[in-house]
Design a protein around this motif. Sequence first.
Motif, mmCIF file in Angstrom:
data_model
loop_
_atom_site.group_PDB
_atom_site.id
_atom_site.type_symbol
_atom_site.label_atom_id
_atom_site.label_comp_id
_atom_site.label_asym_id
_atom_site.label_seq_id
_atom_site.Cartn_x
_atom_site.Cartn_y
_atom_site.Cartn_z
ATOM 1 N N LYS A 76 -1.933 5.226 7.905
ATOM 2 C CA LYS A 76 -1.968 3.868 7.361
ATOM 3 C C LYS A 76 -2.138 3.927 5.850
ATOM 4 C CE LYS A 76 -3.925 1.989 11.544
ATOM 5 N NZ LYS A 76 -5.076 1.380 12.181
ATOM 6 N N GLU A 77 -1.438 3.002 5.185
ATOM 7 C CA GLU A 77 -1.590 2.907 3.733
ATOM 8 C C GLU A 77 -1.269 1.496 3.276
ATOM 9 O OE1 GLU A 77 1.026 5.569 1.680
ATOM 10 O OE2 GLU A 77 2.794 4.822 2.687
ATOM 11 N N ARG A 78 -1.747 1.191 2.069
ATOM 12 C CA ARG A 78 -1.473 -0.104 1.464
ATOM 13 C C ARG A 78 -0.020 -0.145 1.023
ATOM 14 N NH1 ARG A 78 -3.914 -1.377 -3.776
ATOM 15 N NH2 ARG A 78 -2.585 -3.087 -4.360
ATOM 16 N N LEU A 79 0.606 -1.278 1.254
ATOM 17 C CA LEU A 79 2.001 -1.470 0.903
ATOM 18 C C LEU A 79 2.062 -2.467 -0.249
ATOM 19 C CD1 LEU A 79 4.952 -0.913 1.917
ATOM 20 C CD2 LEU A 79 4.706 -2.997 3.265
ATOM 21 N N PRO A 80 2.743 -2.126 -1.318
ATOM 22 C CA PRO A 80 2.815 -3.084 -2.428
ATOM 23 C C PRO A 80 3.593 -4.326 -2.020
ATOM 24 C CG PRO A 80 4.305 -1.265 -2.819
ATOM 25 C CD PRO A 80 3.535 -0.933 -1.577
ATOM 26 N N PHE A 116 5.006 -7.627 -4.064
ATOM 27 C CA PHE A 116 5.139 -8.209 -5.387
ATOM 28 C C PHE A 116 5.058 -9.730 -5.357
ATOM 29 C CE2 PHE A 116 6.723 -3.949 -5.553
ATOM 30 C CZ PHE A 116 6.106 -3.470 -6.691
ATOM 31 N N ASN A 117 4.671 -10.283 -4.194
ATOM 32 C CA ASN A 117 4.427 -11.722 -4.078
ATOM 33 C C ASN A 117 2.939 -12.025 -4.103
ATOM 34 O OD1 ASN A 117 7.183 -12.352 -3.825
ATOM 35 N ND2 ASN A 117 7.127 -11.777 -1.662
ATOM 36 N N GLY A 118 2.112 -11.008 -4.336
ATOM 37 C CA GLY A 118 0.678 -11.212 -4.480
ATOM 38 C C GLY A 118 -0.135 -11.135 -3.198
ATOM 39 N N LYS A 119 0.490 -10.866 -2.051
ATOM 40 C CA LYS A 119 -0.249 -10.766 -0.795
ATOM 41 C C LYS A 119 -0.556 -9.303 -0.504
ATOM 42 C CE LYS A 119 2.988 -13.127 1.353
ATOM 43 N NZ LYS A 119 3.787 -13.591 2.461
ATOM 44 N N GLU A 120 -1.679 -9.079 0.169
ATOM 45 C CA GLU A 120 -2.018 -7.727 0.620
ATOM 46 C C GLU A 120 -1.179 -7.408 1.850
ATOM 47 O OE1 GLU A 120 -4.404 -5.209 -0.293
ATOM 48 O OE2 GLU A 120 -4.241 -6.299 -2.163
ATOM 49 N N ARG A 121 -0.573 -6.222 1.856
ATOM 50 C CA ARG A 121 0.190 -5.761 3.009
ATOM 51 C C ARG A 121 -0.187 -4.318 3.297
ATOM 52 N NH1 ARG A 121 6.279 -6.871 1.733
ATOM 53 N NH2 ARG A 121 6.491 -5.621 3.593
ATOM 54 N N GLY A 153 11.293 9.506 4.702
ATOM 55 C CA GLY A 153 10.140 8.742 5.133
ATOM 56 C C GLY A 153 10.503 7.344 5.567
ATOM 57 N N PHE A 154 9.615 6.759 6.343
ATOM 58 C CA PHE A 154 9.767 5.357 6.714
ATOM 59 C C PHE A 154 8.406 4.737 6.947
ATOM 60 C CE2 PHE A 154 10.566 8.090 10.317
ATOM 61 C CZ PHE A 154 9.738 7.603 11.306
ATOM 62 N N CYS A 155 8.335 3.455 6.653
ATOM 63 C CA CYS A 155 7.101 2.684 6.785
ATOM 64 C C CYS A 155 7.383 1.481 7.674
ATOM 65 C CB CYS A 155 6.635 2.167 5.435
ATOM 66 S SG CYS A 155 6.545 3.394 4.140
ATOM 67 N N ARG A 156 6.440 1.177 8.528
ATOM 68 C CA ARG A 156 6.524 -0.013 9.366
ATOM 69 C C ARG A 156 5.404 -0.949 8.926
ATOM 70 N NH1 ARG A 156 8.571 -0.930 14.585
ATOM 71 N NH2 ARG A 156 10.382 -0.104 13.499
ATOM 72 N N ASP A 157 5.774 -2.188 8.589
ATOM 73 C CA ASP A 157 4.772 -3.172 8.169
ATOM 74 C C ASP A 157 3.805 -3.399 9.327
ATOM 75 O OD1 ASP A 157 3.278 -5.373 7.290
ATOM 76 O OD2 ASP A 157 4.984 -6.225 6.236
ATOM 77 N N THR A 184 0.776 -5.218 8.716
ATOM 78 C CA THR A 184 -0.190 -6.132 8.110
ATOM 79 C C THR A 184 -0.887 -6.999 9.145
ATOM 80 O OG1 THR A 184 1.099 -6.153 6.081
ATOM 81 C CG2 THR A 184 -0.492 -7.933 6.367
ATOM 82 N N LYS A 185 -0.137 -7.603 10.036
ATOM 83 C CA LYS A 185 -0.726 -8.508 11.023
ATOM 84 C C LYS A 185 -1.778 -7.788 11.865
ATOM 85 C CE LYS A 185 0.324 -11.475 14.909
ATOM 86 N NZ LYS A 185 1.306 -11.841 15.919
ATOM 87 N N GLN A 186 -1.434 -6.613 12.367
ATOM 88 C CA GLN A 186 -2.367 -5.850 13.190
ATOM 89 C C GLN A 186 -3.595 -5.425 12.364
ATOM 90 O OE1 GLN A 186 0.871 -5.428 12.896
ATOM 91 N NE2 GLN A 186 1.830 -4.968 14.842
ATOM 92 N N PHE A 187 -3.365 -5.023 11.114
ATOM 93 C CA PHE A 187 -4.460 -4.593 10.248
ATOM 94 C C PHE A 187 -5.428 -5.750 9.999
ATOM 95 C CE2 PHE A 187 -6.471 -4.105 6.125
ATOM 96 C CZ PHE A 187 -7.009 -2.840 6.227
ATOM 97 N N LEU A 188 -4.898 -6.934 9.691
ATOM 98 C CA LEU A 188 -5.757 -8.092 9.420
ATOM 99 C C LEU A 188 -6.522 -8.522 10.665
ATOM 100 C CD1 LEU A 188 -3.452 -10.150 7.043
ATOM 101 C CD2 LEU A 188 -5.419 -8.704 6.440
ATOM 102 N N GLU A 189 -5.875 -8.471 11.835
ATOM 103 C CA GLU A 189 -6.570 -8.792 13.086
ATOM 104 C C GLU A 189 -7.708 -7.819 13.342
ATOM 105 O OE1 GLU A 189 -3.537 -8.843 16.095
ATOM 106 O OE2 GLU A 189 -2.805 -10.816 15.481
ATOM 107 N N GLN A 190 -7.447 -6.538 13.131
ATOM 108 C CA GLN A 190 -8.476 -5.524 13.328
ATOM 109 C C GLN A 190 -9.621 -5.724 12.338
ATOM 110 O OE1 GLN A 190 -7.136 -1.517 12.665
ATOM 111 N NE2 GLN A 190 -8.931 -0.626 13.613
ATOM 112 N N SER A 191 -9.309 -6.020 11.101
ATOM 113 C CA SER A 191 -10.337 -6.258 10.082
ATOM 114 C C SER A 191 -11.192 -7.458 10.442
ATOM 115 C CB SER A 191 -9.699 -6.481 8.709
ATOM 116 O OG SER A 191 -9.035 -5.343 8.290
#
Length: 186
Positions: free
Chosen positions: A112-116, A118-123, A144-148, A150-157
């Motif tokens: 897991k890693e932070r995804l930039p 550029f609209n100002g939201k954390e992803r 490499g490939f990344c799968r967004d 964010t939704k799962q991360f925010l729910e877990q948080s």
Amino acid sequence: NTGILFSLCHISTAVVAHLVFNAEKKNIIDPDLRMKLLNGAFAVSPDLVFVKDVRGVYNYASSSFVEAAGAKSLDEIIGFTDADIFPPILARRYAMIDREILATGEDKVGYKERLPDFNGKERYCVTSKFALRDENGEIIGIFGFCRDHTKQFLEQSYHQQEIRYLFDLPTDCYYAVYIDVDEWRA
């Protein structure tokens, strides 16, 4: 099971790229056709797909990667490095992981890693990176490939915050009730 589905999506991305890259190495397809196949395969994929050479220079990026990087076109990605594209703290982290893969030859899968954004939201995303090798086994780059995620991360948080609140009770409180509304509705 979403974990299995998630794994299958990542596997399919990796399989398509592997087949296309190996076909070129064996002179089955020419580089122009390879790019058309990659662009076609990853144009509809939600994954952020990229290929870098051993210097960290991007040789390929999917349209979703271009968009997530805040670029207007692939021309703003190809030929550039992480330091040219991303904020310094992220660029250094991405380059550090790449150097580790290039030095050890060991793939880094599902971290897991932070995804930039550029609209100002954390992803956040789940990333996998693989050492690309030539026909002699020498490392020639990184796929490499990344799968967004964010939704799962925010729910877990959110759930972790609820649990912290539950166990961080005032000293004069001698009991608390925790009701999991999601479980209760089922």
